[in-house]
Motif scaffolding. Structure first.
Motif, mmCIF file in Angstrom:
data_model
loop_
_atom_site.group_PDB
_atom_site.id
_atom_site.type_symbol
_atom_site.label_atom_id
_atom_site.label_comp_id
_atom_site.label_asym_id
_atom_site.label_seq_id
_atom_site.Cartn_x
_atom_site.Cartn_y
_atom_site.Cartn_z
ATOM 1 N N VAL A 11 0.839 -1.207 0.000
ATOM 2 C CA VAL A 11 0.000 0.000 0.000
ATOM 3 C C VAL A 11 0.870 1.251 0.000
ATOM 4 C CG1 VAL A 11 -1.723 1.292 1.317
ATOM 5 C CG2 VAL A 11 -1.909 -1.184 1.141
ATOM 6 N N LEU A 14 2.380 1.701 -3.395
ATOM 7 C CA LEU A 14 1.362 2.162 -4.344
ATOM 8 C C LEU A 14 1.128 3.661 -4.190
ATOM 9 C CD1 LEU A 14 -1.271 -0.709 -4.202
ATOM 10 C CD2 LEU A 14 0.048 -0.019 -6.193
ATOM 11 N N ASN A 15 1.001 4.136 -2.951
ATOM 12 C CA ASN A 15 0.803 5.574 -2.724
ATOM 13 C C ASN A 15 1.978 6.381 -3.255
ATOM 14 O OD1 ASN A 15 -1.756 5.671 -1.516
ATOM 15 N ND2 ASN A 15 -0.899 5.019 0.441
ATOM 16 N N LYS A 54 -4.467 3.174 -8.798
ATOM 17 C CA LYS A 54 -5.538 3.533 -7.871
ATOM 18 C C LYS A 54 -6.528 2.386 -7.701
ATOM 19 C CE LYS A 54 -5.492 8.546 -8.273
ATOM 20 N NZ LYS A 54 -6.276 9.745 -8.627
ATOM 21 N N LEU A 57 -4.898 -0.104 -5.375
ATOM 22 C CA LEU A 57 -4.895 0.448 -4.028
ATOM 23 C C LEU A 57 -6.274 0.291 -3.382
ATOM 24 C CD1 LEU A 57 -3.376 2.028 -1.818
ATOM 25 C CD2 LEU A 57 -4.149 4.120 -2.943
ATOM 26 N N LYS A 60 -6.934 -3.326 -2.410
ATOM 27 C CA LYS A 60 -6.221 -3.712 -1.194
ATOM 28 C C LYS A 60 -6.890 -3.125 0.049
ATOM 29 C CE LYS A 60 -1.807 -4.610 -3.305
ATOM 30 N NZ LYS A 60 -0.713 -5.380 -2.849
ATOM 31 N N GLU A 61 -7.438 -1.903 -0.077
ATOM 32 C CA GLU A 61 -8.141 -1.291 1.054
ATOM 33 C C GLU A 61 -9.417 -2.077 1.382
ATOM 34 O OE1 GLU A 61 -8.804 2.745 -0.081
ATOM 35 O OE2 GLU A 61 -6.767 3.366 0.424
#
Length: 64
Positions: A11, A14-15, A54, A57, A60-61
């Motif tokens: 994560v 990715l950010n 995105k 991401l 994954k969230e």
């Protein structure tokens, strides 16, 4: 960057990658507005890469 490579990122990675890609897209758009860049398809490719990042991401969230 392939989808398998994107899925392997954490994560935080990715950010970080999204931030760098958004910055490079802004630079491409600025350069293209001043004088046409040689390959304008780079802008479309950058947008699609940001969307893929995105999407991963968000997946994954939701998995948490």
């Amino acid at each position: 960057m392939k989808n398998l490579e994107i899925a392997a990122l954490s994560v935080e990675e990715l950010n970080e990658k999204i931030g760098t890609e958004v910055e490079s897209l802004q630079k491409l758009n600025f350069a293209h507005s001043i004088s046409p860049i040689e390959n304008p398809m780079k802008i479309r490719q950058a947008k699609k890469l940001i969307a893929r990042l995105k999407t991963e991401l968000r997946a994954k969230e939701l998995a948490k």
